[in-house]
Scaffold this motif. Structure first.
Motif: not given
Length: 180
Positions: A160-164, A72-75
């Motif tokens: 799991v992180a990718d799915q979330i 999410i920090q890529m955003a």
């Protein structure tokens, strides 16, 4: 069997790809839209940038929360408007057992229940689950087995992180824009 462009001797050139052109046009009108349209200033990226990840217990929690933060920090960065609360269930189960009772194969399962909470109203906006599993060979070296279990946890944490993040991004794309 489709043929390549060829000269058939009669002056005609056969082009089998022309038969595929209508299919390509139909697919372009199917309603698919890019998830991150608008780049870092788009609605999805802006919503992801405003998500804080609540602390998660244990090694699996540390791995999952770091993987989510990396994504999410890529955003970009924004003041938090949402909190992502995650509860993990990490289990290792013996699957294959020899006659002497020794386990020769394990399955590591990582499941997450996550909730996206609006910080202003404390309302739960999204309540969902994610998970994955991995098979592990149990070998005679205890060190090798522990290393395999640890590697499986690291891989499962990323999955799991990718799915979330994908589910939160889909929610962000479909929700109405917040009033300014």
């Amino acid at each position: 069997m489709p043929e390549q462009v060829r000269h058939d001797g009669g002056g005609k050139i056969a082009r089998p790809w022309l038969a595929i052109a209508p299919l390509a046009l139909a697919l372009s009108a199917c309603g698919l839209h890019p998830l991150y349209s608008g780049g870092s200033s788009g609605a999805t990226a802006s919503a992801l940038a405003a998500v804080e990840v609540a602390p998660i217990e244990g090694k699996a929690g540390w791995l999952v929360s770091n993987a989510i933060r990396d994504r999410i920090q890529m955003a970009g960065q924004a003041s938090p408007r949402y909190r992502l609360q995650i509860t993990l269930d990490d289990q290792i189960t013996g699957l294959a057992i020899r006659r002497d009772g020794a386990v020769t194969r394990e399955r590591r399962t990582l499941r997450a229940r996550f909730q996206l909470v609006d910080l202003a109203s404390n309302a739960t906006l999204l309540d969902d689950t994610a998970g994955s599993d991995a098979g592990i060979d149990v070998v005679s070296s205890e060190y090798a087995t522990i290393a395999a279990e640890s590697t499986a946890l690291e891989n499962l944490s990323r999955i799991v992180a990718d799915q979330i993040v994908a589910r939160v991004a889909l929610y962000a794309r479909e929700r109405p824009a917040p009033a300014s």
